[in-house]
Design an enzyme around this catalytic site. Structure first.
Site, PDB file in Angstrom:
ATOM      1  CD  GLU A  46      -2.209   1.265   2.986  1.00 27.52           C
ATOM      2  OE1 GLU A  46      -1.481   0.802   3.906  1.00 27.52           O
ATOM      3  OE2 GLU A  46      -3.322   1.757   3.194  1.00 27.52           O
ATOM      4  CG  ASN A 109      -4.764   3.915   0.574  1.00 24.88           C
ATOM      5  OD1 ASN A 109      -4.105   3.284  -0.237  1.00 24.88           O
ATOM      6  ND2 ASN A 109      -4.506   3.916   1.878  1.00 24.88           N
ATOM      7  CE  LYS A 126      -7.014   1.258   4.027  1.00 28.96           C
ATOM      8  NZ  LYS A 126      -5.678   1.660   4.591  1.00 28.96           N
ATOM      9  CD  GLU A 145      -5.164   4.820   5.902  1.00 31.64           C
ATOM     10  OE1 GLU A 145      -5.769   4.486   4.876  1.00 31.64           O
ATOM     11  OE2 GLU A 145      -4.549   4.019   6.633  1.00 31.64           O
ATOM     12  CB  CYS A 171      -3.885  -1.440   4.679  1.00 28.14           C
ATOM     13  SG  CYS A 171      -3.109  -1.180   6.307  1.00 28.14           S
ATOM     14  CG  ASN A 196       2.179   1.685   4.551  1.00 29.41           C
ATOM     15  OD1 ASN A 196       3.254   2.256   4.588  1.00 29.41           O
ATOM     16  ND2 ASN A 196       1.631   1.267   3.412  1.00 29.41           N
TER      17      ASN A 196
END
Lengths: 314, 314
Positions: A46, A109, A126, A145, A171, A196
């Site tokens: 990611e 993302n 994402k 995020e 993730c 991550n």
């Protein structure tokens, strides 16, 4: 037997001071090495191209946007696509995507999957954004995020590629069984993902070993319960003074980890994945058509929660 | 801290020749021992009172029905309820239930939960029936749950009891993330379950160790992803010449196994479960209200499967 030799390409910490070109050089070295080892697919993490910037609060949006790509392939990433085509190796790459949609700037993302000619066959944005939207003044670092990204708008999809049915997630998606099930229902035979994951939990005192434990548990359960291969690649090790867990792994459709990283740095984790391996499980224990009972699953799609949130967020 | 001391009461193999009264004697001994160890809840297995009869094909329905209870408490099981009341210990018990509903006989794989006075507070009927409906002539033994039982009609529910929010499921339910999520969405703080899991997979050559592995993986993932305690009790060991896996366990809301059986026989697995232990996880990582995205989960409830079954069954 439909064997796909795949490499989870773990990428060690990327410092804020590293330029994209330098990062891409590291990725090219991994791609070359994987090709020499006869891999047909390389899974990068990611947000592969930069430091995990959501750990930092930026007052100026321009400082956030500097971490985003407006085109992939773009000037810095084009060499990856050229090398993939030359080497005949497909790849999966995560990056921060800035795009204009219906007159509005959106930030995702994102991850892509190419075929063995370097052509993009699928894109995923994402959906399960973790963390928070408002700066936490007392936290050792941030996890913004929810501030910096929009929720992905492409759903959980699969693509026929590389001789099988391929799915993607990113993730935190791996901790949500819904991710795996929506992919499994579409027949995913391999799900690739990058992550991550900070070693430290900023919200409460959690023993650091649980971060690795819950990572493994999540990908193993997702694999088993949907009889799919999982290829998970970490950005890992020290990054701008903060540690990300490693543990890049390949999980078989039985839920067993069949290969795992042994370092926190740039490393290939390679396995010959037989895409037929989950067929027995899908025909018996997880024959969805005979065993699932959607009439009893209604709560799963009828609301996000039946408890109000108690988290203070913006 | 809301500590509930609980025992998973593993029960070794029950032979076809054992009468219900003999089995209940064994259960009473476990209940007495748990009370002496200050447990407030004892979790017995699935189909606790008999051999795992779905492994045998019976041509005569009367031979099947002999394994069923028409009332619980009934003559043989009443002593359990009396003892629970005397000892102040709640219990969970699985049994085969034969009941007349709207003029039709129905048969369920059922479990009940009592409070500390021995009063029944909840009943669950197994929803995910594994196995097959038609006799497999070449199999070493049968798994005829789909023949002998109706699909449970009570849904996945929780009950306020024993100072917390309690859920139930049974055996194969634990392999389906939907089970855990529907309970988790209702705020389950502890899920109790029993199981009878043959060591041998009759459908294909599966290494026996995977049976224990996937059992553990399923309950650990269900616990973690919903931040709930799980108390799982096996009927285990040799039973009519066939081996059932043991591995009765208590799993914390982090997904960690905190206590596990060390034998294949009658054994108590005890732990002090703090029902507040999952609160941090529910407030952050698994704050459903902030993080779940039901708009992307639609496939989960819209159909059982998007692939036709290839299994030959009646």
């Amino acid at each position: 037997m439909r064997v796909l030799r795949v490499a989870a390409a773990q990428v060690g910490g990327i410092q804020s001071t590293e330029r994209r070109e330098q990062v891409v050089e590291r990725l090219l070295a991994l791609l070359e090495q994987a090709a020499a080892d006869h891999c047909r697919l390389v899974v990068f993490p990611e947000l592969t191209l930069t430091t995990f910037f959501p750990r930092t609060f930026y007052g100026d949006q321009a400082d956030v946007d500097a971490w985003f790509e407006t085109a992939v392939p773009g000037p810095e990433t084009a060499p990856l696509f050229v090398a993939a085509r030359r080497l005949g190796v497909a790849f999966h790459l995560g990056y921060a995507e800035l795009v204009r949609q219906e007159g509005r700037v959106r930030r995702y993302n994102t991850a892509i999957l190419t075929d063995e000619t370097g052509a993009i066959v699928g894109k995923y944005r994402k959906i399960h954004l973790p963390g928070h939207a408002r700066r936490l003044p007392d936290a050792p670092f941030q996890h913004l995020e929810k501030r910096y990204f929009d929720v992905g708008d492409l759903g959980f999809r699969v693509w026929e590629a590389l001789g099988g049915t391929m799915g993607m997630c990113i993730c935190n998606d791996r901790r949500w069984p819904e991710t795996w099930r929506v992919l499994g229902l579409q027949g995913a035979e391999m799900v690739v993902l990058g992550y991550n994951t900070p070693e430290e939990n900023i919200h409460y005192r959690e023993p650091p070993h649980l971060r690795m434990f819950s990572h493994r548990l999540s990908i193993q359960a997702g694999a088993y319960q949907n009889a799919t291969w999982v290829v998970a690649a970490a950005k890992s090790g020290l990054e701008d003074g903060h540690r990300l867990i490693a543990g890049s792994a390949i999980v078989s459709p039985t839920g067993e980890i069949v290969a795992e990283a042994s370092t926190e740095g740039d490393e290939l984790v390679i396995h010959d994945c037989d895409l037929d391996f989950g067929a027995d499980l899908r025909r018996t224990m997880f024959d969805f058509a005979r065993h699932r009972r959607p009439e009893h699953y209604g709560l799963i799609t009828s609301a996000a929660s039946y408890r109000p949130s108690t988290f203070q967020d913006g």
